[in-house]
Design an enzyme around this catalytic site. Structure first.
Site: not given
Length: 301
Positions: A158, A171
């Site tokens: 990501s 995350y």
């Protein structure tokens, strides 16, 4: 006689994602499902792995409408090493040859709390899927990929892996680690005929914000950004597979990801200050999270 990898300097690149023998984790929906459908459209066979077997079967049904016999469903919790080992054995048995493409896509969303407020349970839960799931896929499938002598591995990370946005520590950490793992493997696989690609999108129109452990305020913000700026999973999957065919290591499919990459690189102090200011300005009204421990394959920012 020239091998496929020797044709690259002549301008002829191997089409690794065409007619592939593939395994896709988190294939029950979102980007994983889009990858599986696109691989089948490119003449490949694909094992659709997901912790939610019913969703994996839905993906297989969609593939079978156009490509009968091209897909199989398989239940797999990527956080469990034993599950991924069984998946690898199943793939080698099904194909009767080594796999040529592995896409480690399974992931979950988590965010909305600062470090010190997150709690170790959430750290272990998210890292178990987002990081260890990819580690399991790479470590266990690497021998099959090397044996195939062609093809590759795609890890879904990501832009969060380098953006380092506040309230996203778990995350961010998991995705940064996936990027580093991919970079290392790209060097290790150099000259083997196996390529490594890491996907770093910003917002993709999936369920990651609603189906992870994310505070309600963060979920509302993420939903808004996905709605207005998010790309479709299909677009991201096609872009990534094409980049993999070109031997590209990084895939940043959106303009904002490129912008963040450059801002942080060239103006690190200003970038960090701006993020801190934004964090203080954004509303933080609650600490409740959407807690679904059985989340499957949601991958987004």
């Amino acid at each position: 006689m020239f091998g496929l990898e020797r044709l690259i300097p002549l301008g002829i690149r191997p089409r690794r994602t065409h007619e592939a023998r593939a395994v896709v984790t988190g294939a029950g929906s979102g980007i994983g499902r889009a990858f599986a459908l696109e691989i089948a459209d490119r003449g490949g066979q694909v094992i659709c792995a997901d912790i939610d077997e019913a969703r994996a079967k839905e993906t297989v049904t969609l593939i079978e409408r156009k490509h009968p016999g091209a897909a199989r469903a398989f239940r797999c919790d990527v956080a469990r090493r034993e599950d991924v080992e069984i998946l690898a054995h199943f793939a080698e048995s099904l194909y009767e040859r080594p796999v040529t493409l592995v896409i480690n896509n399974a992931g979950v969303g988590i965010g909305g709390k600062h470090v010190g407020e997150i709690g170790f349970d959430d750290w272990q839960w998210a890292l178990g899927i987002n990081l260890w799931g990819v580690v399991h896929g790479c470590e266990i499938f690497a021998p099959q990929l090397r044996a195939a002598g062609r093809g590759g591995i795609i890890n879904v990370a990501s832009a969060a892996g380098f953006a380092a946005a506040p309230s996203m520590a778990v995350y961010n950490t998991s995705k940064a680690a996936v990027m580093s793992l991919s970079e290392t493997m790209a060097a290790e696989m150099s000259g083997t005929g196996v390529a490594v690609t890491v996907l770093c999108p910003t917002f993709v129109k999936t369920n990651v914000a609603r189906d992870g452990r994310i505070t309600q305020e963060a979920t509302r913000l993420a939903d808004t950004l996905m709605r207005w700026t998010g790309f479709s999973p299909e677009h991201v999957a096609r872009t990534t597979l094409d980049a993999h065919d070109r031997g590209q290591l990084y895939v940043l499919p959106q303009l904002d990801a490129h912008l963040v990459w450059r801002l942080k690189r060239y103006f690190p102090a200003h970038y960090t200050y701006a993020l801190g200011l934004l964090d203080r300005l954004l509303p933080q009204k609650d600490s409740n999270t959407t807690d679904r421990a059985a989340v499957t394959d949601r991958t987004g920012v």
